[in-house]
Design an enzyme around this catalytic site. Structure first.
Site, PDB file in Angstrom:
ATOM      1  CB  SER A  28      -1.035   0.071   1.128  1.00  0.00           C
ATOM      2  OG  SER A  28      -0.207  -0.174   2.210  1.00  0.00           O
ATOM      3  CG  ASN A 115      -3.931  -5.269  12.594  1.00  0.00           C
ATOM      4  OD1 ASN A 115      -3.321  -5.060  11.783  1.00  0.00           O
ATOM      5  ND2 ASN A 115      -4.340  -6.338  13.273  1.00  0.00           N
ATOM      6  CG  HIS A 161     -42.851  20.698 -11.701  1.00  0.00           C
ATOM      7  ND1 HIS A 161     -43.078  19.341 -11.132  1.00  0.00           N
ATOM      8  CD2 HIS A 161     -43.757  21.428 -10.793  1.00  0.00           C
ATOM      9  CE1 HIS A 161     -43.898  19.274 -10.203  1.00  0.00           C
ATOM     10  NE2 HIS A 161     -44.410  20.300  -9.675  1.00  0.00           N
ATOM     11  CB  SER A 282     -15.409  26.650 -27.895  1.00  0.00           C
ATOM     12  OG  SER A 282     -15.320  25.865 -29.020  1.00  0.00           O
ATOM     13  CE  LYS A 288     -19.857  26.393 -26.619  1.00  0.00           C
ATOM     14  NZ  LYS A 288     -20.933  25.691 -26.369  1.00  0.00           N
ATOM     15  CD  GLU A 295     -20.111  22.224 -18.531  1.00  0.00           C
ATOM     16  OE1 GLU A 295     -20.785  21.343 -19.530  1.00  0.00           O
ATOM     17  OE2 GLU A 295     -19.242  22.805 -19.101  1.00  0.00           O
ATOM     18  CD  GLN A 327      -2.853  -2.677   1.723  1.00  0.00           C
ATOM     19  OE1 GLN A 327      -2.116  -2.998   2.897  1.00  0.00           O
ATOM     20  NE2 GLN A 327      -2.457  -3.202   0.821  1.00  0.00           N
TER      21      GLN A 327
END
Ligand code: ARG
Length: 462
Positions: A28, A115, A161, A282, A288, A295, A327
């Site tokens: 790990s 542990n 809505h 863009s 744009k 997003e 782990q």
């Protein structure tokens, strides 16, 4: 005779070293090196306690302390050679400590196990992230409060809505998110308080026969108390699960707000203008300006909730106490934490920089018959109609306006009276958008006075 490649931590029982594939699946260190500072803090607390309880000598404890500080600075300076053969951060640190200080390094692991060590390190790491999340949420809430205060009386359409429902104010809409992120903040604080018990000294699973002082190490590491059951202490990952579920709920809130910003910044809405600093262009369409940060924030919830689901599944069938499955807890939490903090910071930046387009908001607020409920309420209040009848009359007036291609305030009194003879000129006083929001003075309502009161209440808390 032990094979040379056998593990230096448990080679005594092994005749051969691991297969390369075994080493690959077992290690790990590739990710848990992120807990190096926590691991060394835990070891320092443990060594100091071992000396205080007479388990190791003061001189050994001092040499261990110095050595651990050297290891930490090597890691921080990028000089440390991490080894996959040494599996994880705990054994990498201990092996290097042995190279630096020799024999006393071997006394550090008295009365503990990896542990309890890993549970302690991971808790400390998650606790730091909860603190970072608290700061990120506070900053975001403050940015929203500034928006709400500036636009406490700017009218905009409220939606159900995503259809125009009733006018609300910009400040009211911002304050809805303050409430949501405020609940996230309270969940973060709850989670931190609940998880703040020290696993250290639970050892492998049963506790230890050495006269250790778990209260001392708990206090040194900023825990409120030692965890009360050694089996539970080493096998509990609730704190990680709770971290991920708190993060997931917050990510849902961030995503919903991000979605609104994507819609609002479109040419069709123009409710907000995002700053150049938090937009992209863009490569093909010169006109744009894209809300990429919003997003991506919207998308982060998938990843964060994915981590939550993954760790739930890792944990769900594990018998007590530690199993190596555990782990698999860290990468999920690391990735979720990184992306949660990034999303919080990006949202704060966007909110700070964005401009609400007051005129577009106001124009939209008046469209879509947004004051139809105010008209129905007037029929109830002034003419004494039952609300259901008022609803019906108003519906007929909306249909009439729709047919004529006008808004409710543009209907003439004759038009109104053709639907209900008792309507008077006074009705026009409730058809305006400003009047509508000002009238919603119920506690928590959208009236600017109510919004300002909520802003003040929050400002006193954050
Ligand atoms: N690398 C391990 C983990 O992350 C540390 C604990 C290993 N304990 C053990 N008994 N093998 O969970």
């Amino acid at each position: 005779m032990t094979d040379q490649s056998s593990n230096q931590m448990w080679g005594g029982r092994f005749a051969a070293g691991p297969d390369a594939i075994m080493e690959a699946i077992n290690a790990s260190i590739g990710f848990d090196q992120r807990m190096a500072a926590q691991d060394i803090a835990g070891s320092r607390a443990h060594a100091a306690m071992l000396a205080a309880t007479g388990v190791i000598s003061d001189s050994d404890a001092e040499v261990i302390r110095e050595g651990l500080l050297t290891v930490l600075s090597e890691i921080q300076n990028g000089e440390f050679q991490f080894s996959t053969a040494l599996e994880d951060i705990h054994m990498n640190v201990e092996a290097r400590l042995k190279e630096i200080i020799g024999e006393p390094a071997g006394r550090l692991h008295t009365g503990r196990s990896r542990n309890d060590q890993v549970a302690t390190d991971f808790k400390l790491w998650v606790r730091d992230q909860l603190d970072a999340a608290e700061n990120g949420l506070l900053a975001l809430i403050r940015a929203l409060l500034a928006q709400a205060e500036a636009g406490a009386d700017w009218v905009m359409p409220g939606f159900t809505h995503l259809q125009t429902a009733q006018p609300v104010t910009w400040g009211h809409h911002m304050m809805a998110y303050v409430e949501m992120f405020g609940r996230d903040l309270s969940r973060v604080r709850d989670a931190r308080a609940r998880m703040n018990e020290s696993p250290l000294g639970a050892a492998a699973l049963a506790g230890t026969s050495f006269p250790i002082d778990r209260h001392m190490t708990a206090e040194a590491l900023g825990f409120d108390r030692p965890a009360a059951n050694s089996l539970d202490a080493v096998s509990d990952r609730d704190f990680a699960l709770e971290f991920l579920s708190v993060a997931s709920i917050c990510a849902v809130h961030l995503s919903r707000f991000a979605e609104e910003l994507v819609i609002w910044s479109s040419a069709q809405f123009r409710f907000v203008t995002l700053s150049d600093r938090f937009s992209t262009g863009s490569s093909i369409m010169p006109q744009k300006k894209n809300p990429d940060a919003a997003e991506l924030i919207r998308a982060k919830v998938g990843r964060i909730f994915g981590a939550n689901t993954a760790l739930m599944m890792v944990m769900k069938g594990l018998p007590l106490a530690y199993s190596k499955d555990m782990q698999e807890d860290k990468e999920q939490v690391f990735d979720a934490a990184d992306n949660w903090m990034l999303a919080l910071a990006a949202m704060e930046g966007m909110v700070k920089d964005m401009t609400a387009n007051r005129d577009s908001l106001a124009a939209a607020a008046g469209s879509g018959f947004s004051t139809a409920t105010d008209l129905a309420d007037w029929l109830v209040r002034v003419l004494g109609l039952p609300f259901r009848d008022a609803h019906h009359v108003t519906g007929s007036l909306v249909a009439m306006a729709e047919k004529k291609g006008c808004d409710l305030p543009d209907l003439t009194l004759d038009d109104m009276q053709s639907v209900h003879a008792e309507i008077t000129n006074d009705v026009y006083s409730v058809l305006g958008v400003e009047n509508s929001v000002n009238s919603r003075q119920s506690y928590g309502g959208t009236a600017p006075d109510q919004v300002r009161a909520q802003v003040e209440r929050w400002k006193a808390m954050v």
